[in-house]
Design a protein around this motif. Sequence first.
Motif, PDB file in Angstrom:
ATOM      1  N   VAL A 153      11.071 -20.554  15.940  1.00 52.01           N
ATOM      2  CA  VAL A 153      10.278 -21.035  14.806  1.00 52.01           C
ATOM      3  C   VAL A 153       8.819 -20.627  14.970  1.00 52.01           C
ATOM      4  O   VAL A 153       8.207 -20.091  14.035  1.00 52.01           O
ATOM      5  N   LEU A 154       8.260 -20.857  16.149  1.00 53.79           N
ATOM      6  CA  LEU A 154       6.864 -20.500  16.401  1.00 53.79           C
ATOM      7  C   LEU A 154       6.619 -19.004  16.191  1.00 53.79           C
ATOM      8  O   LEU A 154       5.658 -18.607  15.527  1.00 53.79           O
ATOM      9  N   ASN A 155       7.499 -18.180  16.733  1.00 50.11           N
ATOM     10  CA  ASN A 155       7.345 -16.731  16.572  1.00 50.11           C
ATOM     11  C   ASN A 155       7.461 -16.327  15.110  1.00 50.11           C
ATOM     12  O   ASN A 155       6.684 -15.494  14.626  1.00 50.11           O
ATOM     13  N   ALA A 156       8.417 -16.900  14.388  1.00 46.64           N
ATOM     14  CA  ALA A 156       8.584 -16.574  12.975  1.00 46.64           C
ATOM     15  C   ALA A 156       7.346 -16.978  12.176  1.00 46.64           C
ATOM     16  O   ALA A 156       6.899 -16.240  11.291  1.00 46.64           O
ATOM     17  N   VAL A 157       6.765 -18.129  12.515  1.00 44.16           N
ATOM     18  CA  VAL A 157       5.540 -18.572  11.839  1.00 44.16           C
ATOM     19  C   VAL A 157       4.395 -17.603  12.119  1.00 44.16           C
ATOM     20  O   VAL A 157       3.648 -17.229  11.208  1.00 44.16           O
ATOM     21  N   MET A 158       4.263 -17.174  13.362  1.00 44.45           N
ATOM     22  CA  MET A 158       3.179 -16.236  13.696  1.00 44.45           C
ATOM     23  C   MET A 158       3.355 -14.901  12.978  1.00 44.45           C
ATOM     24  O   MET A 158       2.376 -14.319  12.485  1.00 44.45           O
ATOM     25  N   VAL A 159       4.581 -14.404  12.881  1.00 42.63           N
ATOM     26  CA  VAL A 159       4.820 -13.146  12.163  1.00 42.63           C
ATOM     27  C   VAL A 159       4.514 -13.337  10.680  1.00 42.63           C
ATOM     28  O   VAL A 159       3.943 -12.453  10.032  1.00 42.63           O
ATOM     29  N   THR A 160       4.864 -14.493  10.142  1.00 45.42           N
ATOM     30  CA  THR A 160       4.569 -14.783   8.733  1.00 45.42           C
ATOM     31  C   THR A 160       3.063 -14.826   8.497  1.00 45.42           C
ATOM     32  O   THR A 160       2.567 -14.300   7.492  1.00 45.42           O
ATOM     33  N   ILE A 161       2.324 -15.418   9.417  1.00 46.23           N
ATOM     34  CA  ILE A 161       0.858 -15.421   9.314  1.00 46.23           C
ATOM     35  C   ILE A 161       0.337 -13.995   9.330  1.00 46.23           C
ATOM     36  O   ILE A 161      -0.530 -13.630   8.523  1.00 46.23           O
ATOM     37  N   ASP A 162       0.857 -13.169  10.228  1.00 44.13           N
ATOM     38  CA  ASP A 162       0.435 -11.770  10.280  1.00 44.13           C
ATOM     39  C   ASP A 162       0.781 -11.062   8.977  1.00 44.13           C
ATOM     40  O   ASP A 162       0.011 -10.233   8.488  1.00 44.13           O
ATOM     41  N   GLY A 163       1.928 -11.403   8.381  1.00 41.51           N
ATOM     42  CA  GLY A 163       2.298 -10.833   7.085  1.00 41.51           C
ATOM     43  C   GLY A 163       1.351 -11.251   5.977  1.00 41.51           C
ATOM     44  O   GLY A 163       0.991 -10.441   5.113  1.00 41.51           O
ATOM     45  N   CYS A 164       0.929 -12.505   6.004  1.00 36.84           N
ATOM     46  CA  CYS A 164      -0.054 -12.978   5.021  1.00 36.84           C
ATOM     47  C   CYS A 164      -1.387 -12.258   5.188  1.00 36.84           C
ATOM     48  O   CYS A 164      -2.046 -11.891   4.204  1.00 36.84           O
ATOM     49  N   LEU A 165      -1.780 -12.052   6.438  1.00 32.18           N
ATOM     50  CA  LEU A 165      -3.008 -11.286   6.695  1.00 32.18           C
ATOM     51  C   LEU A 165      -2.857  -9.845   6.232  1.00 32.18           C
ATOM     52  O   LEU A 165      -3.833  -9.227   5.787  1.00 32.18           O
ATOM     53  N   TYR A 166      -1.657  -9.306   6.331  1.00 34.46           N
ATOM     54  CA  TYR A 166      -1.396  -7.967   5.798  1.00 34.46           C
ATOM     55  C   TYR A 166      -1.713  -7.943   4.295  1.00 34.46           C
ATOM     56  O   TYR A 166      -2.373  -7.037   3.804  1.00 34.46           O
ATOM     57  N   GLY A 167      -1.247  -8.971   3.589  1.00 32.88           N
ATOM     58  CA  GLY A 167      -1.531  -9.067   2.156  1.00 32.88           C
ATOM     59  C   GLY A 167      -3.013  -9.211   1.879  1.00 32.88           C
ATOM     60  O   GLY A 167      -3.560  -8.568   0.977  1.00 32.88           O
ATOM     61  N   ARG A 168      -3.685 -10.053   2.651  1.00 37.06           N
ATOM     62  CA  ARG A 168      -5.130 -10.219   2.492  1.00 37.06           C
ATOM     63  C   ARG A 168      -5.857  -8.903   2.728  1.00 37.06           C
ATOM     64  O   ARG A 168      -6.713  -8.495   1.942  1.00 37.06           O
ATOM     65  N   ASN A 169      -5.481  -8.215   3.808  1.00 39.27           N
ATOM     66  CA  ASN A 169      -6.144  -6.957   4.136  1.00 39.27           C
ATOM     67  C   ASN A 169      -5.849  -5.879   3.100  1.00 39.27           C
ATOM     68  O   ASN A 169      -6.697  -5.036   2.817  1.00 39.27           O
ATOM     69  N   TYR A 170      -4.665  -5.919   2.518  1.00 38.31           N
ATOM     70  CA  TYR A 170      -4.329  -4.974   1.446  1.00 38.31           C
ATOM     71  C   TYR A 170      -5.291  -5.155   0.284  1.00 38.31           C
ATOM     72  O   TYR A 170      -5.819  -4.181  -0.264  1.00 38.31           O
ATOM     73  N   LEU A 171      -5.525  -6.422  -0.094  1.00 39.75           N
ATOM     74  CA  LEU A 171      -6.448  -6.694  -1.197  1.00 39.75           C
ATOM     75  C   LEU A 171      -7.868  -6.278  -0.847  1.00 39.75           C
ATOM     76  O   LEU A 171      -8.593  -5.741  -1.703  1.00 39.75           O
ATOM     77  N   ILE A 172      -8.283  -6.521   0.382  1.00 38.02           N
ATOM     78  CA  ILE A 172      -9.628  -6.114   0.809  1.00 38.02           C
ATOM     79  C   ILE A 172      -9.765  -4.594   0.730  1.00 38.02           C
ATOM     80  O   ILE A 172     -10.766  -4.076   0.209  1.00 38.02           O
ATOM     81  N   GLU A 173      -8.757  -3.870   1.219  1.00 43.12           N
ATOM     82  CA  GLU A 173      -8.803  -2.410   1.176  1.00 43.12           C
ATOM     83  C   GLU A 173      -8.759  -1.897  -0.262  1.00 43.12           C
ATOM     84  O   GLU A 173      -9.425  -0.908  -0.591  1.00 43.12           O
ATOM     85  N   LYS A 174      -7.989  -2.557  -1.122  1.00 43.37           N
ATOM     86  CA  LYS A 174      -7.876  -2.132  -2.521  1.00 43.37           C
ATOM     87  C   LYS A 174      -9.215  -2.314  -3.244  1.00 43.37           C
ATOM     88  O   LYS A 174      -9.620  -1.439  -4.014  1.00 43.37           O
ATOM     89  N   ARG A 175      -9.904  -3.416  -2.989  1.00 47.12           N
ATOM     90  CA  ARG A 175     -11.215  -3.651  -3.616  1.00 47.12           C
ATOM     91  C   ARG A 175     -12.261  -2.653  -3.131  1.00 47.12           C
ATOM     92  O   ARG A 175     -13.199  -2.335  -3.845  1.00 47.12           O
TER      93      ARG A 175
END
Length: 92
Positions: A68-90
């Motif tokens: 569970v902990l590992n899956a949560v951490m990967v999900t957080i990294d995935g959310c940061l991927y989305g955030r960084n995608y938006l930052i790069e797109k802007r």
Amino acid sequence: MNFPIFEAVMMVCFGMAWPVSILKSWRSRTNKGKSLFFLIIIVIGYTCGLIHKLYWQAQVDAVVWLYVLNAVMVTIDGCLYGRNYLIEKRAR
């Protein structure tokens, strides 16, 4: 049933990489060197491990919480991927 020590060590070793990856994603504000496909595959793997432990083995031990902990951490990294995608797109 005995405690699955080798599975626990494996999960701890895999899990040690995710805080570093999350911190790198947070600080760099870029997705260079990241793969969303890879993150999805890892989450699927952790989910399958959880299903195996809970359904087929009907076993809730400390390793379940590592999954569970590992899956949560990967999900957080995935959310940061989305955030960084938006930052790069802007920035374009």
